[in-house]
Design a protein around this motif. Structure first.
Motif, PDB file in Angstrom:
ATOM      1  N   UNK A 179      -0.594   1.501  -0.904  1.00  0.00           N
ATOM      2  CA  UNK A 179      -2.052   1.308  -0.992  1.00  0.00           C
ATOM      3  C   UNK A 179      -2.452  -0.047  -0.406  1.00  0.00           C
ATOM      4  N   UNK A 180      -1.626  -1.090  -0.709  1.00  0.00           N
ATOM      5  CA  UNK A 180      -1.917  -2.412  -0.183  1.00  0.00           C
ATOM      6  C   UNK A 180      -1.821  -2.431   1.330  1.00  0.00           C
ATOM      7  N   UNK A 181      -0.782  -1.771   1.861  1.00  0.00           N
ATOM      8  CA  UNK A 181      -0.608  -1.721   3.306  1.00  0.00           C
ATOM      9  C   UNK A 181      -1.797  -1.039   3.973  1.00  0.00           C
ATOM     10  N   UNK A 182      -2.282   0.006   3.324  1.00  0.00           N
ATOM     11  CA  UNK A 182      -3.438   0.730   3.865  1.00  0.00           C
ATOM     12  C   UNK A 182      -4.666  -0.168   3.910  1.00  0.00           C
ATOM     13  N   UNK A 183      -4.877  -0.951   2.848  1.00  0.00           N
ATOM     14  CA  UNK A 183      -6.019  -1.865   2.803  1.00  0.00           C
ATOM     15  C   UNK A 183      -5.884  -2.968   3.845  1.00  0.00           C
ATOM     16  N   UNK A 184      -4.666  -3.491   3.995  1.00  0.00           N
ATOM     17  CA  UNK A 184      -4.429  -4.546   4.982  1.00  0.00           C
ATOM     18  C   UNK A 184      -4.698  -4.028   6.388  1.00  0.00           C
ATOM     19  N   UNK A 185      -4.245  -2.807   6.655  1.00  0.00           N
ATOM     20  CA  UNK A 185      -4.489  -2.201   7.966  1.00  0.00           C
ATOM     21  C   UNK A 185      -5.981  -2.024   8.211  1.00  0.00           C
ATOM     22  N   UNK A 186      -6.687  -1.590   7.173  1.00  0.00           N
ATOM     23  CA  UNK A 186      -8.134  -1.369   7.296  1.00  0.00           C
ATOM     24  C   UNK A 186      -8.867  -2.683   7.568  1.00  0.00           C
ATOM     25  N   UNK A 187      -8.486  -3.742   6.823  1.00  0.00           N
ATOM     26  CA  UNK A 187      -9.111  -5.050   7.016  1.00  0.00           C
ATOM     27  C   UNK A 187      -8.795  -5.595   8.404  1.00  0.00           C
ATOM     28  N   UNK A 188      -7.552  -5.432   8.829  1.00  0.00           N
ATOM     29  CA  UNK A 188      -7.142  -5.894  10.155  1.00  0.00           C
ATOM     30  C   UNK A 188      -7.890  -5.175  11.269  1.00  0.00           C
ATOM     31  N   UNK A 189      -8.025  -3.858  11.109  1.00  0.00           N
ATOM     32  CA  UNK A 189      -8.759  -3.068  12.109  1.00  0.00           C
ATOM     33  C   UNK A 189     -10.221  -3.476  12.162  1.00  0.00           C
ATOM     34  N   UNK A 190     -10.815  -3.701  10.976  1.00  0.00           N
ATOM     35  CA  UNK A 190     -12.226  -4.117  10.914  1.00  0.00           C
ATOM     36  C   UNK A 190     -12.420  -5.485  11.561  1.00  0.00           C
ATOM     37  N   UNK A 191     -11.462  -6.389  11.338  1.00  0.00           N
ATOM     38  CA  UNK A 191     -11.549  -7.732  11.929  1.00  0.00           C
ATOM     39  C   UNK A 191     -11.453  -7.665  13.454  1.00  0.00           C
ATOM     40  N   UNK A 192     -10.529  -6.859  13.947  1.00  0.00           N
ATOM     41  CA  UNK A 192     -10.379  -6.697  15.402  1.00  0.00           C
ATOM     42  C   UNK A 192     -11.642  -6.093  16.000  1.00  0.00           C
ATOM     43  N   UNK A 193     -12.191  -5.101  15.302  1.00  0.00           N
ATOM     44  CA  UNK A 193     -13.422  -4.449  15.781  1.00  0.00           C
ATOM     45  C   UNK A 193     -14.580  -5.448  15.823  1.00  0.00           C
TER      46      UNK A 193
END
Length: 232
Positions: free
Chosen positions: A1-15
């Protein structure tokens, strides 16, 4: 779950960085283009107003004068002084300037400031549009006394959506729609995987002694009470 959130935050930051980069690059490019076009409109409007409302100029030049200001500068100063007397609020020049702006493909709000003898007259409205202001300025002299100078300023108001530009806005909207579509697709796919895995989980959840086993995969079990992994 943490990895999923980190990926989501990272993707949002890149976007977000990507969108800001597109907006910044487009804004810099558009601002430079609008500056150049509005400067042409400003200088053309000055020339056009002079030609329209001053059909004839009579010069009385004293060659022995110690005043080093050129004849052309003095003529231009006199023209601006006369035009200001005829139209003290400079609404006429503002209208000509705005028409020249439209010829350059710029349908933007403008205002004019006229300064002479420490007094400034402006066509600027109190509720002038926000955003970026582009200022063009021209100073006219008749002698070496600065208080006698006439300064004409033109203001061009750029709302942010104009500064960014339609192509950049459309690109950002397209990327946003693609990002939302990818997010929805990924979430639906994860839900399907959870549903597929949860059927055997519900049937195969065991309670042996004080343990509660949950199937993670075919070979791996998890005791959620005692925090033990069992591999079969």
């Amino acid at each position: 779950m943490k990895q999923s959130k980190i990926k989501l935050i990272g993707t949002a930051a890149i976007y977000l960085i990507l969108m800001l980069g597109i907006a910044w690059f487009s804004a810099m490019k558009n601002e430079e283009s609008i500056k150049d076009k509005s400067k042409i409109a400003f200088l053309t409007a000055i020339k056009q107003e002079k030609e329209l409302f001053i059909p004839q100029v009579i010069i009385n030049f004293n060659p022995s004068s110690t005043n080093r200001i050129s004849v052309e500068e003095k003529i231009d100063w006199s023209a601006q002084f006369y035009l200001a007397m005829e139209d003290s609020c400079r609404h006429r020049f503002d209208s000509i300037f705005r028409e020249e702006m439209k010829k350059q493909g710029l349908n933007l709000n403008t205002s004019i400031c006229y300064t002479h003898n420490g007094k400034t007259i402006s066509t600027m409205k109190k509720n002038a549009d926000g955003g970026i202001k582009i200022i063009h300025e021209k100073t006219y002299r008749k002698n070496n006394k600065k208080e006698n100078d006439i300064t004409l300023r033109a203001y061009v108001y750029l709302p942010l959506y104009v500064l960014v530009g339609q192509p950049a806005l459309y690109t950002m909207i397209l990327f946003t729609l693609l990002a939302v579509a990818m997010y929805i697709y990924t979430r639906n796919r994860e839900k399907k995987q959870i549903t597929t895995t949860s059927s055997p989980l519900e049937a195969a959840t065991r309670t042996t002694d004080n343990a509660r086993w949950i199937i993670i995969s075919k070979e791996v079990w998890w005791d959620e009470k005692n925090h033990i992994i069992k591999i079969e």
